[in-house]
Design a protein around this motif. Structure first.
Motif, short mmCIF file in Angstrom:
data_model
loop_
_atom_site.label_atom_id
_atom_site.label_comp_id
_atom_site.label_asym_id
_atom_site.label_seq_id
_atom_site.Cartn_x
_atom_site.Cartn_y
_atom_site.Cartn_z
N LEU A 2 4.07 -25.70 -2.49
CA LEU A 2 3.88 -27.13 -2.75
C LEU A 2 4.60 -27.60 -4.02
CD1 LEU A 2 2.53 -29.78 -1.89
CD2 LEU A 2 0.54 -29.09 -3.23
N LEU A 3 4.52 -26.82 -5.08
CA LEU A 3 5.17 -27.23 -6.33
C LEU A 3 6.68 -27.35 -6.15
CD1 LEU A 3 3.19 -25.07 -8.94
CD2 LEU A 3 2.84 -27.47 -8.34
N ILE A 8 8.87 -29.47 -8.79
CA ILE A 8 8.20 -29.07 -10.04
C ILE A 8 8.68 -27.68 -10.40
CG2 ILE A 8 5.96 -28.50 -11.08
CD1 ILE A 8 4.79 -30.71 -9.22
N ASN A 9 9.17 -27.53 -11.62
CA ASN A 9 9.70 -26.23 -12.04
C ASN A 9 9.05 -25.70 -13.30
OD1 ASN A 9 10.84 -27.84 -13.95
ND2 ASN A 9 12.93 -27.66 -13.16
#
Length: 100
Positions: A2-3, A8-9
């Motif tokens: 999901l990230l 999103i890192n």
């Protein structure tokens, strides 16, 4: 994951049970290649000994231990922990040489 699907890192962690829940979450995040750090002032642990062990593991894995000031700088994209820079260089080196 999901990230990754949401671009999103980086994972910035804090909370109760520094030496249990927060540690396991950040360990997993770093294992999956995320830029990872813990806001020490925003976290509390149950055991000083276990917190020390967690900090050693964080150092080994490149998880930055940051303060409130660095948290603000990161949120404004004005600075980043040296551990993140090292990880990015390592990842770029591996990509350049065809390694995972």
């Amino acid at each position: 994951m999901l990230l990754r699907k949401n671009d999103i890192n980086a994972v910035i962690g804090c909370g109760l049970a520094y030496d249990i829940c927060v540690t396991h979450t950040l360990k997993d995040a770093s294992k999956h290649g995320f830029l990872t750090c813990i806001v020490k002032s925003g976290s509390k642990g149950l055991s000083s000994l276990k917190m020390d062990e967690a900090n050693k593991m964080f150092q080994k894995r490149g998880v930055a231990i940051i303060d409130d000031e660095m948290t603000q700088l990161i949120s404004r994209r004005e600075d980043f922990p040296i551990e993140w820079i090292r990880l990015l260089v390592f990842q770029a080196h591996n990509e350049l040489h065809g390694k995972k």
